[in-house]
Design a protein around this motif. Structure first.
Motif, PDB file in Angstrom:
ATOM      1  N   ASN A   1       0.677  -1.128  -0.185  1.00 17.14           N
ATOM      2  CA  ASN A   1      -0.187  -0.020   0.007  1.00 17.14           C
ATOM      3  C   ASN A   1       0.842   1.187  -0.045  1.00 17.14           C
ATOM      4  OD1 ASN A   1      -2.338  -1.234   0.090  1.00 17.14           O
ATOM      5  ND2 ASN A   1      -2.069  -1.784   2.326  1.00 17.14           N
ATOM      6  N   THR A   2       0.445   2.229  -0.901  1.00 18.00           N
ATOM      7  CA  THR A   2       1.134   3.559  -0.607  1.00 18.00           C
ATOM      8  C   THR A   2      -0.005   4.514  -0.638  1.00 18.00           C
ATOM      9  OG1 THR A   2       1.016   3.902  -3.197  1.00 18.00           O
ATOM     10  CG2 THR A   2       3.018   2.816  -2.028  1.00 18.00           C
ATOM     11  N   ASP A   3       0.289   5.814  -0.627  1.00 18.17           N
ATOM     12  CA  ASP A   3      -0.629   6.858  -0.295  1.00 18.17           C
ATOM     13  C   ASP A   3      -1.342   6.981  -1.753  1.00 18.17           C
ATOM     14  OD1 ASP A   3      -0.170   7.498   2.203  1.00 18.17           O
ATOM     15  OD2 ASP A   3       1.508   9.045   1.827  1.00 18.17           O
ATOM     16  N   MET A   4      -0.723   6.772  -2.965  1.00 17.77           N
ATOM     17  CA  MET A   4      -1.116   7.019  -4.151  1.00 17.77           C
ATOM     18  C   MET A   4      -1.966   6.120  -4.747  1.00 17.77           C
ATOM     19  SD  MET A   4      -0.846  10.378  -4.258  1.00 17.77           S
ATOM     20  CE  MET A   4      -1.307  10.573  -6.070  1.00 17.77           C
ATOM     21  N   PHE A   5      -1.197   4.772  -4.834  1.00 20.65           N
ATOM     22  CA  PHE A   5      -1.748   3.729  -5.452  1.00 20.65           C
ATOM     23  C   PHE A   5      -1.316   2.276  -4.695  1.00 20.65           C
ATOM     24  CE2 PHE A   5       2.475   5.049  -6.638  1.00 20.65           C
ATOM     25  CZ  PHE A   5       3.274   3.972  -6.720  1.00 20.65           C
ATOM     26  N   GLN A   6      -1.965   1.306  -5.098  1.00 24.13           N
ATOM     27  CA  GLN A   6      -1.523  -0.240  -4.574  1.00 24.13           C
ATOM     28  C   GLN A   6      -1.027  -0.960  -5.366  1.00 24.13           C
ATOM     29  OE1 GLN A   6      -5.403  -1.621  -3.412  1.00 24.13           O
ATOM     30  NE2 GLN A   6      -5.413  -0.436  -1.623  1.00 24.13           N
ATOM     31  N   ILE A   7       0.055  -1.765  -5.210  1.00 20.94           N
ATOM     32  CA  ILE A   7       0.809  -2.684  -6.093  1.00 20.94           C
ATOM     33  C   ILE A   7       0.551  -4.062  -5.828  1.00 20.94           C
ATOM     34  CG2 ILE A   7       3.106  -3.322  -7.032  1.00 20.94           C
ATOM     35  CD1 ILE A   7       4.094  -0.601  -6.547  1.00 20.94           C
TER      36      ILE A   7
END
Length: 383
Positions: free
Chosen positions: A3-9
């Motif tokens: 998880n990141t603040d801008m997108f998910q990988i």
């Protein structure tokens, strides 16, 4: 999953979800083939209504109102004003005659052995992956006919009676149907191939003889061929020379079927590209090796539907032998209608329904096997 603040990988594969129910299974098949459009839906509904109007009365007659046991016609007569269903008790009572005709009861075991050998040899011959194909073919095409002939007709050596003689006049039922159909099928195929090759021959005499033979037999109805072979042929033979009636019928049916088979095979030969002939000749092959190894395997593969269609037609045309006094399955059924013991309004319908089921079983089996062989042999260009 990171998880990141801008997108998910996604770090692992997502679980596979099943396909929608509406696109798989019976429902999916129906939506794709029966209800894919308004027009198909209307045609499907009309087809269901027509099928119901035809099948429902048949089921009512053959199963719901049917009589399954009884000793005479009283069991099959309508009771209390009800409907008269199929009289299967009559079929059970006459079943031995439908299968063996008037063959002597004490000798029926000989017919059963012939039936058994026929099935045992035919099944592995029809399975492409079965081993010992050449031995099986020799047993079926050479050994079996000899054994069947002596088993069915009898064997007398000198004064010793090994097997009592049974005249073909008392044969009948399914026995006669299978003898005529199998003999005609097995004998007409190689003769038809020879005639097809003869008609395409560059030798004028052979071509002329083949053309005359084919056109003559194709221009005469089978019922006329049977009548001529059974009634008129003895008039042209020397005095004291006679042929068994069944043998005359077998010869007539074989020659008649071979003429039609020749045209089917000729169509396959004409469909082979000219380059196949030229390539075979470039390899130094003579006529017969070229035909056996290259041309005929391709030609016969192309005309499997036509060949099987001829076989099916021949199998059904065996019912015409009744005109010359031979009681095949249908003839034996018709002769049973004169028995007052089983004379009811439904006896005739039941007998013809039984005959239809038997003929349909054999013809449908040949049809499905031809489709199986088509799919197996069409390896170079799938449809």
């Amino acid at each position: 999953m990171a998880n990141t603040d801008m997108f998910q990988i996604r770090t692992e594969e997502a679980p596979r979800l099943p396909a929608p129910i509406s696109t798989t299974g019976v429902i999916g098949w129906m939506r794709q083939n029966l209800f894919s459009s308004i027009g198909n839906t209307v045609l499907t509904v009309i087809g269901i209504l027509i099928a119901y109007s035809l099948i429902a009365p048949l089921i009512q007659f053959a199963f719901i109102d049917a009589v399954w046991s009884g000793d005479n016609r009283e069991a099959c007569l309508p009771q209390d004003g009800g409907h008269s269903g199929a009289c299967w008790a009559y079929v059970e009572a006459y079943f031995p005659q439908f299968i063996y005709g008037r063959y002597p009861t004490e000798e029926i075991w000989r017919v059963n052995i012939v039936y058994f050998l026929f099935a045992v040899l035919l099944v592995p011959l029809a399975i492409p992956s079965a081993p010992f194909k050449k031995i099986n073919a020799i047993l079926f095409l050479v050994v079996f006919p000899i054994i069947a002939y002596f088993l069915l007709t009898g064997l007398v050596i000198g004064d010793a009676v090994i097997l009592p003689i049974v005249e073909t006049a008392v044969w009948g039922g399914l026995l006669v149907t299978l003898v005529i159909a199998v003999t005609g099928i097995v004998a007409s195929l190689p003769l038809g191939i020879a005639l097809a090759l003869g008609r395409r021959s560059r030798m004028p005499i052979i071509k002329l003889v083949s053309v005359i033979f084919i056109e003559f037999w194709r221009g005469v109805p089978l019922i006329t061929v049977l009548f001529m072979s059974s009634v008129m042929l003895p008039l042209f033979l020397p005095e004291g020379v006679t042929f068994d009636k069944l043998l005359r019928v077998l010869i007539g049916v074989t020659l008649f079927s071979a003429a039609y088979m020749a045209e089917v095979v000729r169509g396959g030969l004409q469909a082979i590209p000219k380059g196949q002939y030229e390539g075979a000749m470039a390899l130094g092959l003579r006529f017969w090796p070229m035909m056996y190894l290259i041309i005929l395997p391709q030609a016969l593969k192309l005309v499997i539907p036509g060949i099987v269609n001829t076989f099916i037609g021949l199998f059904k045309d065996t019912t015409l032998v009744l005109i010359v006094g031979m009681f095949d399955l249908l003839g034996q059924i018709q002769s049973s209608f004169t028995d007052p013991t089983w004379s009811t309004p439904s006896t005739g319908h039941t007998g013809y329904l039984f005959a239809a089921l038997v003929f349909w079983t054999f013809c449908f089996g040949m049809s499905r096997y031809s489709i199986f062989m088509e799919k197996k042999l069409h390896t170079g260009h799938k449809r």
